[in-house]
Design an enzyme around this catalytic site. Structure first.
Site, PDB file in Angstrom:
ATOM      1  N   SER A   1       0.785  -1.181   0.092  1.00 25.47           N
ATOM      2  CA  SER A   1      -0.136  -0.108   0.091  1.00 25.47           C
ATOM      3  C   SER A   1       0.898   1.344   0.071  1.00 25.47           C
ATOM      4  O   SER A   1       1.846   1.162   0.293  1.00 25.47           O
ATOM      5  CB  SER A   1      -0.889   0.090   1.296  1.00 25.47           C
ATOM      6  OG  SER A   1      -0.163   0.184   2.437  1.00 25.47           O
TER       7      SER A   1
ATOM      8  N   ASP B   1      -1.380  -1.281  -3.886  1.00 23.07           N
ATOM      9  CA  ASP B   1      -2.695  -1.645  -3.336  1.00 23.07           C
ATOM     10  C   ASP B   1      -3.157  -0.217  -3.084  1.00 23.07           C
ATOM     11  O   ASP B   1      -2.563   0.689  -2.688  1.00 23.07           O
ATOM     12  CB  ASP B   1      -2.566  -2.549  -1.782  1.00 23.07           C
ATOM     13  CG  ASP B   1      -3.861  -2.681  -1.442  1.00 23.07           C
ATOM     14  OD1 ASP B   1      -4.924  -2.812  -2.113  1.00 23.07           O
ATOM     15  OD2 ASP B   1      -4.226  -2.915  -0.098  1.00 23.07           O
ATOM     16  N   HIS B   2      -4.282   0.142  -3.575  1.00 17.71           N
ATOM     17  CA  HIS B   2      -4.981   1.569  -3.480  1.00 17.71           C
ATOM     18  C   HIS B   2      -4.179   2.681  -3.940  1.00 17.71           C
ATOM     19  O   HIS B   2      -3.956   3.383  -3.047  1.00 17.71           O
ATOM     20  CB  HIS B   2      -5.661   1.463  -2.209  1.00 17.71           C
ATOM     21  CG  HIS B   2      -6.563   0.855  -1.664  1.00 17.71           C
ATOM     22  ND1 HIS B   2      -7.799   0.914  -2.022  1.00 17.71           N
ATOM     23  CD2 HIS B   2      -6.631  -0.520  -0.809  1.00 17.71           C
ATOM     24  CE1 HIS B   2      -8.516  -0.080  -1.654  1.00 17.71           C
ATOM     25  NE2 HIS B   2      -7.813  -1.062  -0.674  1.00 17.71           N
TER      26      HIS B   2
ATOM     27  N   GLY C   1     -10.719  -3.594   7.351  1.00 17.36           N
ATOM     28  CA  GLY C   1     -10.582  -3.535   8.948  1.00 17.36           C
ATOM     29  C   GLY C   1     -11.198  -4.808   9.586  1.00 17.36           C
ATOM     30  O   GLY C   1     -11.747  -5.734   8.899  1.00 17.36           O
TER      31      GLY C   1
ATOM     32  N   GLY D   1     -11.394  -6.074   1.309  1.00 13.97           N
ATOM     33  CA  GLY D   1     -11.993  -6.079   2.719  1.00 13.97           C
ATOM     34  C   GLY D   1     -12.373  -7.481   3.087  1.00 13.97           C
ATOM     35  O   GLY D   1     -13.414  -7.615   3.498  1.00 13.97           O
TER      36      GLY D   1
HETATM   37  P1  13P Z   1      -9.109  -6.332   5.127  1.00 11.88           P
HETATM   38  O1  13P Z   1      -8.964  -5.117   5.974  1.00 11.88           O
HETATM   39  O2  13P Z   1     -10.496  -7.213   5.099  1.00 11.88           O
HETATM   40  O3  13P Z   1      -7.757  -7.532   5.435  1.00 11.88           O
HETATM   41  O4  13P Z   1      -8.908  -5.927   3.564  1.00 11.88           O
HETATM   42  C1  13P Z   1      -7.651  -5.604   3.167  1.00 11.88           C
HETATM   43  C2  13P Z   1      -7.789  -4.899   1.718  1.00 11.88           C
HETATM   44  O5  13P Z   1      -8.582  -4.968   1.173  1.00 11.88           O
HETATM   45  C3  13P Z   1      -6.349  -4.439   1.087  1.00 11.88           C
HETATM   46  O6  13P Z   1      -6.539  -3.795   0.036  1.00 11.88           O
HETATM   47  O1  G3H Z   2      -6.671  -1.478   1.973  1.00  8.99           O
HETATM   48  C1  G3H Z   2      -5.919  -1.213   2.922  1.00  8.99           C
HETATM   49  C2  G3H Z   2      -5.023  -2.043   3.275  1.00  8.99           C
HETATM   50  O2  G3H Z   2      -5.395  -2.865   4.457  1.00  8.99           O
HETATM   51  C3  G3H Z   2      -3.718  -1.454   3.630  1.00  8.99           C
HETATM   52  O3  G3H Z   2      -3.858  -0.855   4.748  1.00  8.99           O
HETATM   53  O4  G3H Z   2      -3.123   1.311   3.984  1.00  8.99           O
HETATM   54  O5  G3H Z   2      -2.758   0.851   6.295  1.00  8.99           O
HETATM   55  O6  G3H Z   2      -1.382  -0.056   4.614  1.00  8.99           O
HETATM   56  P1  G3H Z   2      -2.770   0.432   4.916  1.00  8.99           P
HETATM   57 ZN    ZN Z   3      -8.311  -2.613  -0.190  1.00  8.74          ZN
END
Ligand code: 13P
Ligand code: G3H
Ligand code: ZN
Length: 316
Positions: free
Chosen positions: A50, A83-84, A185, A216
Site C-alpha cells: 500500500s 494496493d490502493h 478492517g 476487505g
Molecule cells: P481487510 O482489511 O479485510 O484485510 O482488507 C484488506 C484490503 O482490502 C487491502 O486492500
Molecule cells: O486497504 C487497505 C489495506 O489494508 C492497507 O492498509 O493502508 O494501512 O497499509 P494500509
Molecule cells: Zn483494499
C-alpha cells in the site's frame, strides 16, 4: 522465476473456480510468513504494497525483500502489486520501479473522472507490460486517509453492474474491485454478515471472463481477537467475512481476494501473548518469531479457503 503479472493466474482462477490471495506486506516477518506459506502450499501469490507500506518500510527495502522471496521460492508465480494507488503519479512510479500490477483507486472521484484517471494509468501501465486494477463503488471502513462508508451503509453503495460493464470497456482496466458488502478492517458488519452475491453474479454475467477483485476480505477469526483481548487488547464487537462466503465468491468471477487485517491480528495476538506470559522478554526475535509463524499458518488456511493451494504449476 521473475515476477509475473496477474494475467495468467487470473485466467486460471476464473476458469478453475478459485481465487488468488493478495496479502499486504509491510515488513520482513509478514513477507517471510506469507511466502513460506505459499511455498508450502504450492500456491500462486500476489504480494501487495500500500501507499502506507511504501512510506513505512521504504519501498526499496520491500522490493529487496521481494527479490529475496523470488530467489527463495524457486518457480512460484509471484506478482508485485500496488494496493490502493490514488494518483497517476504513484502508479507511474510503481510501474517504473518494477511492480507488475498496480491499482488505481479513483472510486471516490465522480464517475467520469474515475474512468479518465483509470484510462490514463492503464495506457501507461500497458505500454510497460503492467496490469491495472480499478475500483468502482464504495467500500466500507478506513483505507489510508480515505474514510469509506460505515459498516451499516455499505449495502447502499454497492457497485452498479451496468455501470461496471461500461466502466471496464471505457477505462481499459484489467480487473475491477467491486463493492459487494465488504469493508476494510476488523469491524465489517454491525449484526449479520452479508455479501451481495447477486451483484457479483450480475457483473460476472455482463462481463464474461473478466476478473473481479474483493477487498476487505479478512474473516477476523474469533480465536485471534479473543487472544488479543485476553492479553490486554481492546477489540470489542469485531466481525469479518465468513470463510464460506469467501469460498463462494472465489468460485464465481472473483479472482483476487485481499487480506490484510487477518495478518495484523495474527501478529498482534502472538506478540501480546509473549509480552503477557514472559514480561521479562526483550529479544524481538522471541516475539516476532511466533508472530511470523502465526502469519504463515493464517496464510496457509486462507490459501485453502480460496482454493488456490496446489495451483502454482498451472499459473506459471
Ligand atoms: P481487510 O482489511 O479485510 O484485510 O482488507 C484488506 C484490503 O482490502 C487491502 O486492500
Ligand atoms: O486497504 C487497505 C489495506 O489494508 C492497507 O492498509 O493502508 O494501512 O497499509 P494500509
Ligand atoms: Zn483494499
Amino acid at each position: 522465476m521473475p515476477l509475473v503479472t496477474t494475467e495468467k493466474m487470473f485466467k486460471q482462477a476464473y476458469d478453475g473456480g478459485f481465487a488468488i490471495g493478495a496479502f499486504n506486506v509491510n515488513n520482513m516477518e509478514l513477507m517471510q510468513g506469507i511466502v513460506d506459506a505459499a511455498k508450502e502450499e504450492n500456491a500462486p501469490l500476489i504480494l501487495q504494497i500500500s501507499k502506507g507500506a511504501r512510506e513505512y518500510a521504504n519501498v526499496k527495502y520491500l522490493r529487496a525483500l521481494i527479490d529475496c522471496a523470488i530467489e527463495d521460492s524457486g518457480d512460484l508465480p509471484i506478482a508485485m502489486h500496488l494496493d490502493h494507488g490514488d494518483t497517476f503519479e504513484i502508479c507511474e512510479t510503481c510501474v517504473n520501479d518494477g511492480f507488475t500490477s498496480v491499482m488505481i483507486d479513483a472510486s471516490h472521484h465522480p464517475y467520469e473522472e474515475n474512468i479518465s484517471l483509470t484510462k490514463q494509468v492503464a495506457d501507461y501501465a500497458h505500454k510497460n507490460n503492467v496490469v491495472v486494477e480499478a475500483e468502482l463503488g464504495q467500500l466500507g471502513g478506513i483505507e489510508e486517509d480515505v474514510v469509506g462508508v460505515s459498516a451499516e451503509d455499505v449495502m447502499n453503495h454497492l457497485t452498479d453492474p451496468d455501470q461496471a460493464a461500461d466502466f471496464v470497456k471505457r477505462s481499459c482496466c484489467d480487473s475491477l474491485a467491486v463493492a459487494c458488502g465488504t469493508s476494510h478492517g476488523a469491524y465489517k458488519f454491525k449484526s449479520e454478515p452479508k455479501l451481495a452475491f447477486d451483484v457479483i453474479e450480475k457483473i460476472g454475467n455482463l462481463l464474461p471472463g473478466f476478473p473481479l477483485v474483493m477487498h476487505g476480505s479478512s474473516s477476523v477469526p474469533k480465536e485471534f481477537v479473543d487472544l488479543i483481548n485476553k492479553y490486554g487488547g481492546n477489540m470489542p464487537n469485531t466481525m469479518g467475512v465468513p470463510e464460506d462466503a469467501i469460498s463462494k465468491a472465489s468460485k464465481m468471477a472473483v479472482c483476487k481476494v485481499n487480506i490484510d487485517t487477518d495478518l495484523r491480528l495474527a501478529l498482534t495476538a502472538k506478540i501480546r501473548q509473549v509480552f503477557s506470559e514472559k514480561p521479562a522478554e526483550f529479544d524481538p526475535r522471541k516475539y516476532l518469531g511466533p508472530g511470523r509463524a502465526a502469519i504463515k499458518e493464517m496464510v496457509q488456511r486462507k490459501l485453502h479457503v480460496l482454493g488456490c493451494a496446489g495451483k502454482a504449476d498451472i499459473c506459471r
